[in-house]
Design an enzyme around this catalytic site. Sequence first.
Site, PDB file in Angstrom:
ATOM      1  N   CYS A  34     -16.695   1.188   0.294  1.00  0.00           N
ATOM      2  CA  CYS A  34     -15.371   0.088   0.633  1.00  0.00           C
ATOM      3  C   CYS A  34     -15.522   0.368   1.941  1.00  0.00           C
ATOM      4  CB  CYS A  34     -13.909   0.311  -0.594  1.00  0.00           C
ATOM      5  SG  CYS A  34     -13.228   2.057  -0.174  1.00  0.00           S
ATOM      6  N   ARG A  66       0.950  -0.790  -0.111  1.00  0.00           N
ATOM      7  CA  ARG A  66       0.014   0.299   0.053  1.00  0.00           C
ATOM      8  C   ARG A  66       0.555   1.192  -0.188  1.00  0.00           C
ATOM      9  NH1 ARG A  66      -5.105   1.102   3.042  1.00  0.00           N
ATOM     10  NH2 ARG A  66      -6.405  -0.903   2.042  1.00  0.00           N
ATOM     11  N   GLN A 114     -10.149  -3.968  -3.703  1.00  0.00           N
ATOM     12  CA  GLN A 114     -11.063  -4.059  -3.515  1.00  0.00           C
ATOM     13  C   GLN A 114     -11.954  -3.902  -4.992  1.00  0.00           C
ATOM     14  OE1 GLN A 114     -12.241  -2.425  -0.340  1.00  0.00           O
ATOM     15  NE2 GLN A 114     -14.363  -2.869  -0.787  1.00  0.00           N
ATOM     16  N   HIS A 140      -7.161   1.096  -6.470  1.00  0.00           N
ATOM     17  CA  HIS A 140      -7.841  -0.260  -5.146  1.00  0.00           C
ATOM     18  C   HIS A 140      -8.434  -1.189  -6.261  1.00  0.00           C
ATOM     19  CE1 HIS A 140      -7.859  -1.873  -1.674  1.00  0.00           C
ATOM     20  NE2 HIS A 140      -8.260  -0.971  -1.091  1.00  0.00           N
ATOM     21  N   ASP A 190     -17.385   7.147  -1.432  1.00  0.00           N
ATOM     22  CA  ASP A 190     -16.181   6.235  -0.576  1.00  0.00           C
ATOM     23  C   ASP A 190     -16.036   7.712  -0.258  1.00  0.00           C
ATOM     24  OD1 ASP A 190     -14.084   5.404   0.185  1.00  0.00           O
ATOM     25  OD2 ASP A 190     -12.831   6.076  -1.660  1.00  0.00           O
ATOM     26  N   ARG A 196     -13.276  -9.896   0.907  1.00  0.00           N
ATOM     27  CA  ARG A 196     -12.170  -8.904   0.339  1.00  0.00           C
ATOM     28  C   ARG A 196     -11.281 -10.266   1.017  1.00  0.00           C
ATOM     29  NH1 ARG A 196     -10.201  -3.729   1.132  1.00  0.00           N
ATOM     30  NH2 ARG A 196      -8.522  -4.914   0.375  1.00  0.00           N
TER      31      ARG A 196
HETATM   32  N1   CP Z   1     -11.432  -0.681   2.128  1.00  0.00           N
HETATM   33  C1   CP Z   1     -10.567  -0.840   2.653  1.00  0.00           C
HETATM   34  O1   CP Z   1      -9.895  -0.653   1.411  1.00  0.00           O
HETATM   35  O2   CP Z   1      -9.839  -0.317   3.516  1.00  0.00           O
HETATM   36  P1   CP Z   1      -8.907  -0.479   4.609  1.00  0.00           P
HETATM   37  O3   CP Z   1      -8.341   1.156   4.164  1.00  0.00           O
HETATM   38  O4   CP Z   1      -9.088  -0.661   6.460  1.00  0.00           O
HETATM   39  O5   CP Z   1      -7.367  -1.366   4.016  1.00  0.00           O
HETATM   40  N1  NVA Z   2     -10.465   6.226  -1.696  1.00  0.00           N
HETATM   41  C1  NVA Z   2      -9.942   5.757  -0.160  1.00  0.00           C
HETATM   42  C2  NVA Z   2     -10.253   4.487  -0.525  1.00  0.00           C
HETATM   43  C3  NVA Z   2     -10.340   3.709   1.539  1.00  0.00           C
HETATM   44  C4  NVA Z   2     -10.069   2.650   0.951  1.00  0.00           C
HETATM   45  C5  NVA Z   2      -8.577   6.454   0.284  1.00  0.00           C
HETATM   46  O1  NVA Z   2      -7.310   5.938  -0.819  1.00  0.00           O
HETATM   47  O2  NVA Z   2      -8.187   6.772   1.326  1.00  0.00           O
END
Ligand code: CP
Ligand code: NVA
Length: 313
Positions: free
Chosen positions: A270, A112, A142, A139, A229, A298
């Site tokens: 998500c 990440r 997801q 993502h 989101d 997930r």
């Molecule tokens: N939806 C998602 O990726 O959640 P987290 O940021 O908690 O991993």
């Molecule tokens: N758009 C959000 C998604 C989190 C899972 C972010 O990038 O923080």
Amino acid sequence: MNAPPPPLRHFLDIKSHKRETLRAILTEARRGKARRAKEGRYDQKRPLAGKTLLIFFEEPSLRTRLSFDAAMREAGGEAVALQGGETHLGRGEEVSDMARIFSLYADLIALRATRHQTLLSLAEAARAPVINALTDAGHPCQLLADIMSFEEKRGAIEGRHLAWIGDANNMAASWLEAALVFGFHLRVASPNSEALPSSLAGRGREAGLLTLTKNPKEAALDADAVMTDCWSSLADDPKAAAAKKKALQSYRVDEALMALAKKDALFMHCLPAHRGEEVSASVIDGRQSVVWDEAENRLHIQKALLLWCAGVL
Ligand code: CP
Ligand code: NVA
């Protein structure tokens, strides 16, 4: 002379994969979910035995980190999680050097990263498959869990109409990639839709698979699912986050907006969610919401993805 090894099976986005590959991952996730419900949490065949997943996160996470960890263990492998701040990343160690070190100790890497370029640099230098566990550009894990959740409730996503309401962020970009690969119609209602990758948006519009509007009602009308989101993403600095919050005030998904969609439309998010901001509590906690299915799936997608990346699927 030995044949060159097959190319690494990175999973960096949706757009680089054929629909058949993504369909194979989705099918395995569905089968794995059914198997787990019948036979228990741990896969007795241990398809990832002897393999280690390195979960390297520059940003916070709840679902992604835990589901990767659980997926790996349930498939017979091991997982090691490392936070960016625990390494020398902030002290100037290059990601490409880190990639070589990761590859010495791990068979699979889930990253990440705040910036997508970090992921690309890691994947270029790594000698193990790299999975995008969220960047500012997308993502994809997801997204597959969301498609799985949609299809569990409503059948094939091909040809459907889905509405994205709110920030044109990484999730919106992944939905756009998915619309092009799977062939469904995405309507994006956003004050900043120009933030979507322009070449993909152009292709989407030409193919009749993307509509951009500033009117949430237009996007939601007769939709099969309404998605949103949080109003600011992990990659946004405080100034950008404040500006987005202001611009997005009229982009809340509430009951009135859901009423414009199909009667049996799904609400998707998500998570993490902010009730009263991007979605009203009555919608996210209401009968049309599938957010807990998305979170549960997930795990099943992660497992199928790990099998695919490891070459077992
Ligand atoms: N939806 C998602 O990726 O959640 P987290 O940021 O908690 O991993
Ligand atoms: N758009 C959000 C998604 C989190 C899972 C972010 O990038 O923080």
